[in-house]
Scaffold this motif. Structure first.
Motif, PDB file in Angstrom:
ATOM      1  N   TYR A 196     -17.257  35.454  -4.325  1.00 29.23           N
ATOM      2  CA  TYR A 196     -16.796  34.643  -5.453  1.00 29.23           C
ATOM      3  C   TYR A 196     -15.583  35.298  -6.097  1.00 29.23           C
ATOM      4  O   TYR A 196     -15.338  36.508  -5.949  1.00 29.23           O
ATOM      5  CB  TYR A 196     -17.892  34.525  -6.518  1.00 29.23           C
ATOM      6  CG  TYR A 196     -19.014  33.586  -6.174  1.00 29.23           C
ATOM      7  CD1 TYR A 196     -18.945  32.227  -6.477  1.00 29.23           C
ATOM      8  CD2 TYR A 196     -20.160  34.060  -5.547  1.00 29.23           C
ATOM      9  CE1 TYR A 196     -19.985  31.363  -6.175  1.00 29.23           C
ATOM     10  CE2 TYR A 196     -21.212  33.209  -5.228  1.00 29.23           C
ATOM     11  CZ  TYR A 196     -21.114  31.860  -5.546  1.00 29.23           C
ATOM     12  OH  TYR A 196     -22.139  31.010  -5.234  1.00 29.23           O
ATOM     13  N   LYS A 197     -14.837  34.508  -6.847  1.00 24.02           N
ATOM     14  CA  LYS A 197     -13.824  35.054  -7.741  1.00 24.02           C
ATOM     15  C   LYS A 197     -14.532  35.649  -8.959  1.00 24.02           C
ATOM     16  O   LYS A 197     -15.621  35.226  -9.344  1.00 24.02           O
ATOM     17  CB  LYS A 197     -12.861  33.958  -8.213  1.00 24.02           C
ATOM     18  CG  LYS A 197     -12.033  33.323  -7.105  1.00 24.02           C
ATOM     19  CD  LYS A 197     -10.942  34.247  -6.618  1.00 24.02           C
ATOM     20  CE  LYS A 197     -10.007  33.516  -5.657  1.00 24.02           C
ATOM     21  NZ  LYS A 197      -8.912  34.387  -5.180  1.00 24.02           N
ATOM     22  N   ARG A 198     -13.905  36.616  -9.560  1.00 28.81           N
ATOM     23  CA  ARG A 198     -14.487  37.266 -10.735  1.00 28.81           C
ATOM     24  C   ARG A 198     -14.626  36.322 -11.923  1.00 28.81           C
ATOM     25  O   ARG A 198     -13.770  35.462 -12.152  1.00 28.81           O
ATOM     26  CB  ARG A 198     -13.582  38.410 -11.196  1.00 28.81           C
ATOM     27  CG  ARG A 198     -13.620  39.668 -10.394  1.00 28.81           C
ATOM     28  CD  ARG A 198     -12.597  40.631 -10.967  1.00 28.81           C
ATOM     29  NE  ARG A 198     -12.860  42.000 -10.560  1.00 28.81           N
ATOM     30  CZ  ARG A 198     -12.201  43.047 -11.031  1.00 28.81           C
ATOM     31  NH1 ARG A 198     -11.246  42.869 -11.931  1.00 28.81           N
ATOM     32  NH2 ARG A 198     -12.507  44.262 -10.632  1.00 28.81           N
ATOM     33  N   HIS A 199     -15.681  36.538 -12.707  1.00 21.95           N
ATOM     34  CA  HIS A 199     -15.714  35.955 -14.047  1.00 21.95           C
ATOM     35  C   HIS A 199     -14.576  36.605 -14.838  1.00 21.95           C
ATOM     36  O   HIS A 199     -14.391  37.827 -14.782  1.00 21.95           O
ATOM     37  CB  HIS A 199     -17.064  36.262 -14.701  1.00 21.95           C
ATOM     38  CG  HIS A 199     -17.304  35.527 -15.985  1.00 21.95           C
ATOM     39  ND1 HIS A 199     -16.580  35.794 -17.132  1.00 21.95           N
ATOM     40  CD2 HIS A 199     -18.192  34.548 -16.315  1.00 21.95           C
ATOM     41  CE1 HIS A 199     -17.019  34.999 -18.108  1.00 21.95           C
ATOM     42  NE2 HIS A 199     -17.984  34.236 -17.631  1.00 21.95           N
ATOM     43  N   PRO A 200     -13.780  35.840 -15.576  1.00 22.64           N
ATOM     44  CA  PRO A 200     -12.626  36.426 -16.285  1.00 22.64           C
ATOM     45  C   PRO A 200     -12.961  37.616 -17.185  1.00 22.64           C
ATOM     46  O   PRO A 200     -12.155  38.537 -17.323  1.00 22.64           O
ATOM     47  CB  PRO A 200     -12.081  35.242 -17.099  1.00 22.64           C
ATOM     48  CG  PRO A 200     -12.447  34.048 -16.296  1.00 22.64           C
ATOM     49  CD  PRO A 200     -13.795  34.361 -15.701  1.00 22.64           C
ATOM     50  N   LEU A 201     -14.140  37.618 -17.792  1.00 22.58           N
ATOM     51  CA  LEU A 201     -14.466  38.707 -18.710  1.00 22.58           C
ATOM     52  C   LEU A 201     -14.706  40.024 -17.991  1.00 22.58           C
ATOM     53  O   LEU A 201     -14.710  41.093 -18.618  1.00 22.58           O
ATOM     54  CB  LEU A 201     -15.673  38.331 -19.571  1.00 22.58           C
ATOM     55  CG  LEU A 201     -15.472  37.132 -20.501  1.00 22.58           C
ATOM     56  CD1 LEU A 201     -16.676  36.946 -21.417  1.00 22.58           C
ATOM     57  CD2 LEU A 201     -14.193  37.273 -21.328  1.00 22.58           C
ATOM     58  N   VAL A 202     -14.883  39.971 -16.670  1.00 18.00           N
ATOM     59  CA  VAL A 202     -14.990  41.213 -15.895  1.00 18.00           C
ATOM     60  C   VAL A 202     -13.740  42.066 -16.099  1.00 18.00           C
ATOM     61  O   VAL A 202     -13.813  43.298 -16.161  1.00 18.00           O
ATOM     62  CB  VAL A 202     -15.190  40.909 -14.394  1.00 18.00           C
ATOM     63  CG1 VAL A 202     -15.063  42.184 -13.559  1.00 18.00           C
ATOM     64  CG2 VAL A 202     -16.548  40.263 -14.159  1.00 18.00           C
ATOM     65  N   GLY A 215      -8.281  32.453 -10.696  1.00 19.88           N
ATOM     66  CA  GLY A 215      -8.756  33.405  -9.687  1.00 19.88           C
ATOM     67  C   GLY A 215      -7.649  34.027  -8.874  1.00 19.88           C
ATOM     68  O   GLY A 215      -7.880  34.530  -7.768  1.00 19.88           O
ATOM     69  N   ASN A 216      -6.439  34.029  -9.416  1.00 14.70           N
ATOM     70  CA  ASN A 216      -5.279  34.518  -8.668  1.00 14.70           C
ATOM     71  C   ASN A 216      -4.672  35.800  -9.230  1.00 14.70           C
ATOM     72  O   ASN A 216      -3.569  36.178  -8.832  1.00 14.70           O
ATOM     73  CB  ASN A 216      -4.192  33.431  -8.636  1.00 14.70           C
ATOM     74  CG  ASN A 216      -4.641  32.203  -7.879  1.00 14.70           C
ATOM     75  OD1 ASN A 216      -5.377  32.306  -6.894  1.00 14.70           O
ATOM     76  ND2 ASN A 216      -4.209  31.030  -8.325  1.00 14.70           N
ATOM     77  N   PHE A 217      -5.369  36.453 -10.145  1.00 12.02           N
ATOM     78  CA  PHE A 217      -4.859  37.707 -10.695  1.00 12.02           C
ATOM     79  C   PHE A 217      -5.545  38.844  -9.943  1.00 12.02           C
ATOM     80  O   PHE A 217      -6.747  39.066 -10.082  1.00 12.02           O
ATOM     81  CB  PHE A 217      -5.152  37.795 -12.196  1.00 12.02           C
ATOM     82  CG  PHE A 217      -4.482  38.957 -12.874  1.00 12.02           C
ATOM     83  CD1 PHE A 217      -3.140  38.892 -13.210  1.00 12.02           C
ATOM     84  CD2 PHE A 217      -5.185  40.111 -13.173  1.00 12.02           C
ATOM     85  CE1 PHE A 217      -2.505  39.966 -13.832  1.00 12.02           C
ATOM     86  CE2 PHE A 217      -4.571  41.181 -13.789  1.00 12.02           C
ATOM     87  CZ  PHE A 217      -3.227  41.122 -14.131  1.00 12.02           C
ATOM     88  N   ASN A 218      -4.796  39.574  -9.131  1.00  7.69           N
ATOM     89  CA  ASN A 218      -5.393  40.511  -8.179  1.00  7.69           C
ATOM     90  C   ASN A 218      -5.187  41.976  -8.534  1.00  7.69           C
ATOM     91  O   ASN A 218      -5.197  42.844  -7.659  1.00  7.69           O
ATOM     92  CB  ASN A 218      -4.846  40.229  -6.776  1.00  7.69           C
ATOM     93  CG  ASN A 218      -5.234  38.851  -6.281  1.00  7.69           C
ATOM     94  OD1 ASN A 218      -6.372  38.429  -6.443  1.00  7.69           O
ATOM     95  ND2 ASN A 218      -4.281  38.134  -5.693  1.00  7.69           N
ATOM     96  N   LEU A 219      -4.992  42.250  -9.804  1.00  3.91           N
ATOM     97  CA  LEU A 219      -4.879  43.627 -10.283  1.00  3.91           C
ATOM     98  C   LEU A 219      -5.938  43.875 -11.344  1.00  3.91           C
ATOM     99  O   LEU A 219      -6.448  42.944 -11.961  1.00  3.91           O
ATOM    100  CB  LEU A 219      -3.505  43.857 -10.924  1.00  3.91           C
ATOM    101  CG  LEU A 219      -2.261  43.882 -10.047  1.00  3.91           C
ATOM    102  CD1 LEU A 219      -1.027  43.928 -10.943  1.00  3.91           C
ATOM    103  CD2 LEU A 219      -2.274  45.067  -9.104  1.00  3.91           C
ATOM    104  N   SER A 220      -6.262  45.147 -11.558  1.00  5.79           N
ATOM    105  CA  SER A 220      -6.983  45.477 -12.779  1.00  5.79           C
ATOM    106  C   SER A 220      -5.975  45.418 -13.920  1.00  5.79           C
ATOM    107  O   SER A 220      -4.763  45.544 -13.699  1.00  5.79           O
ATOM    108  CB  SER A 220      -7.588  46.879 -12.688  1.00  5.79           C
ATOM    109  OG  SER A 220      -6.555  47.858 -12.675  1.00  5.79           O
ATOM    110  N   LEU A 221      -6.454  45.214 -15.137  1.00  6.34           N
ATOM    111  CA  LEU A 221      -5.521  45.156 -16.275  1.00  6.34           C
ATOM    112  C   LEU A 221      -4.773  46.469 -16.433  1.00  6.34           C
ATOM    113  O   LEU A 221      -3.573  46.485 -16.744  1.00  6.34           O
ATOM    114  CB  LEU A 221      -6.280  44.808 -17.558  1.00  6.34           C
ATOM    115  CG  LEU A 221      -6.904  43.415 -17.620  1.00  6.34           C
ATOM    116  CD1 LEU A 221      -7.655  43.221 -18.939  1.00  6.34           C
ATOM    117  CD2 LEU A 221      -5.850  42.319 -17.448  1.00  6.34           C
ATOM    118  N   ILE A 222      -5.458  47.587 -16.226  1.00  2.00           N
ATOM    119  CA  ILE A 222      -4.820  48.889 -16.433  1.00  2.00           C
ATOM    120  C   ILE A 222      -3.702  49.118 -15.413  1.00  2.00           C
ATOM    121  O   ILE A 222      -2.723  49.813 -15.676  1.00  2.00           O
ATOM    122  CB  ILE A 222      -5.864  50.031 -16.379  1.00  2.00           C
ATOM    123  CG1 ILE A 222      -5.412  51.204 -17.270  1.00  2.00           C
ATOM    124  CG2 ILE A 222      -6.122  50.509 -14.980  1.00  2.00           C
ATOM    125  CD1 ILE A 222      -5.511  50.963 -18.743  1.00  2.00           C
TER     126      ILE A 222
END
Length: 448
Positions: free
Chosen positions: A238-244, A330-337
């Motif tokens: 699955y794609k991540r839940h956004p709050l992850v 579901g297209n953001f493939n980086l961690s925020l940091i």
């Protein structure tokens, strides 16, 4: 595209029949998640589980419990800032999305739970369990489980174990046990895929996974209810839940910054080493003057740490807000940091390099990793054969040491092996060492 109105749900695992969709009732449910976690036994046991540095004696450094509390604090701020930005742009947002104001509470609860599945001895505990099956006595069990089940065992994963702890009906604990909300459970799934996908780079770009085979249908139930985007059915991804992303960012911020603070207290890094790194994150031209007014180096680093965390919270929350649409798609493939703006991204990479070279390879850290292999492997080589083939007086006595809550009524080998893994992975560092010494005859137990 995923939608907030579906992603935010107060429906509770194992108590679905009691679900009340009324937003007025739902708002307090996420705070209840936090309270249930903080009063739970698995959470309390984090107090004696290694974060990075093993049992440091008189010098206090972070353990898994203090780390989780700090991550929850940062996560709450990240969620609250995001909501405030939404509210500022659209004052009517609460009427459109009645639970959107609860994002801070959901993220905070998920942060508390994110390390519940990690065994004793830090990340080396995970590696030690995997090693038992790949290179030790556990290799002989390969042909009695399925390929997918075997992948679970040889790549034991704390993330998947946390989801199991929170959803598995342990004996005598009642179905659902924690009965957390669907949104909180989905927010801890950093790698929302099964182990076959987690270790197959042609399917997904990660080496980890989020649920064991035993919990796959449970995760699928939650994901489908929240309408998480599915990538593939086989293997299940699955794609991540956004709050992850916010839970992950809170974790990344805390361990990167606070490991430096702990390393200074243990005299692994000098004050100059830490100041050089953190001063670049403070975003305060008057910081050198403020530091000059403080005599104590620990107090100086506390100030640098606080300002650095504040900067990173601002940078990550801004990125999450700006990238909300790709994240929901579901297209953001980086961690925020890893996606924050310069110069902060470069500083975090420098901190990571220093941490690997000087902290994570420090002698006492390496020693605990080696000890973890011996202790965890030693416990598994006693308890797994005993539980699978409980025919002798000795093995019956060993099985009697496993708490009844972990004993399964299932008869398949995979479930029986999981029984032992539930028991061993839940141990604190001290309990694992003490039990290992006693059952190996290194020390003799007292009657008291």
């Amino acid at each position: 595209m995923m939608k907030w109105e579906k992603l935010l749900s107060a429906k509770r695992w194992g108590s679905e029949d009691k679900y009340n969709p009324d937003p007025a009732e739902a708002r307090s449910e996420f705070q209840r998640d936090y309270d249930r976690l903080i009063f739970s036994s698995p959470f309390r046991r984090l107090q004696n589980k290694t974060q990075v540095f093993p049992l440091p004696g008189s010098v206090f450094v972070h353990n898994r419990l203090t780390h989780s509390l700090e991550v929850a604090s940062v996560g709450k701020s990240l969620g609250r800032i995001f909501y405030n930005k939404l509210k500022s742009d659209d004052p009517d947002i609460d009427n459109q999305l009645p639970l959107i104001s609860e994002i801070g509470n959901i993220v905070s609860a998920a942060c508390l739970a994110h390390d519940l599945g990690n065994p004793a001895f830090g990340h080396s505990g995970e590696a030690a369990i995997s090693h038992y099956f790949t290179d030790d006595a556990g290799l002989k069990y390969k042909n009695i489980v399925t390929e997918a089940q075997w992948t679970d065992l040889i790549h034991f994963e704390g993330n998947a174990n946390a989801f199991r702890i929170l959803t598995h009906p342990y004996a005598g604990k009642g179905y659902g046990s924690f009965a957390l909300t669907y949104s909180t459970l989905a927010s801890i799934a950093k790698y929302p895929c099964e182990s076959l996908a987690g270790h197959n780079k042609s399917q997904i770009h990660t080496k980890k996974y989020g649920f064991f085979q035993s919990e796959q249908s449970g995760f699928q139930k939650i994901a489908d209810d929240l309408e998480l985007d599915k990538v593939t059915d086989s293997p299940l991804v699955y794609k991540r839940h956004p709050l992850v992303y916010l839970v992950e960012a809170a974790d990344d911020i805390c361990y990167n910054i606070i490991d430096l603070e702990d390393a200074h207290r243990l005299k692994i890094l000098s004050y100059h080493d830490v100041e050089t790194l953190l001063l670049r994150l403070c975003n305060d031209p008057k910081m050198p003057e403020r530091l000059a007014d403080i005599d104590d180096d620990d107090a100086k680093i506390s100030l640098l740490r606080a300002k650095s965390i504040n900067t990173l919270i601002g940078a990550c929350s801004e990125l999450f807000y700006n990238e909300q649409q790709p994240i929901l798609d579901g297209n953001f493939n980086l961690s925020l940091i890893d996606g924050i703006a310069e110069p902060y991204r470069a500083v975090m990479k420098d901190i990571a390099k220093i941490s690997v070279s000087k902290i994570y390879n420090y002698s006492s850290v390496v020693q605990i990793e080696v000890a973890g292999y011996k202790v965890m492997g030693g416990l598994l080589e006693e308890f797994i054969p005993a539980y699978l083939n409980n025919h002798s007086h000795y093995t019956r006595k060993l099985v009697d040491l496993i708490p009844k809550q972990f004993i399964t009524s299932k008869t398949d080998e995979y479930s029986k092996i999981q029984t032992v893994l539930d028991f061993v992975s839940g141990m604190t560092d001290l309990y694992a060492v003490e039990l290992f010494r006693k059952i190996k005859g290194i020390s003799f137990p007292s009657i008291a």
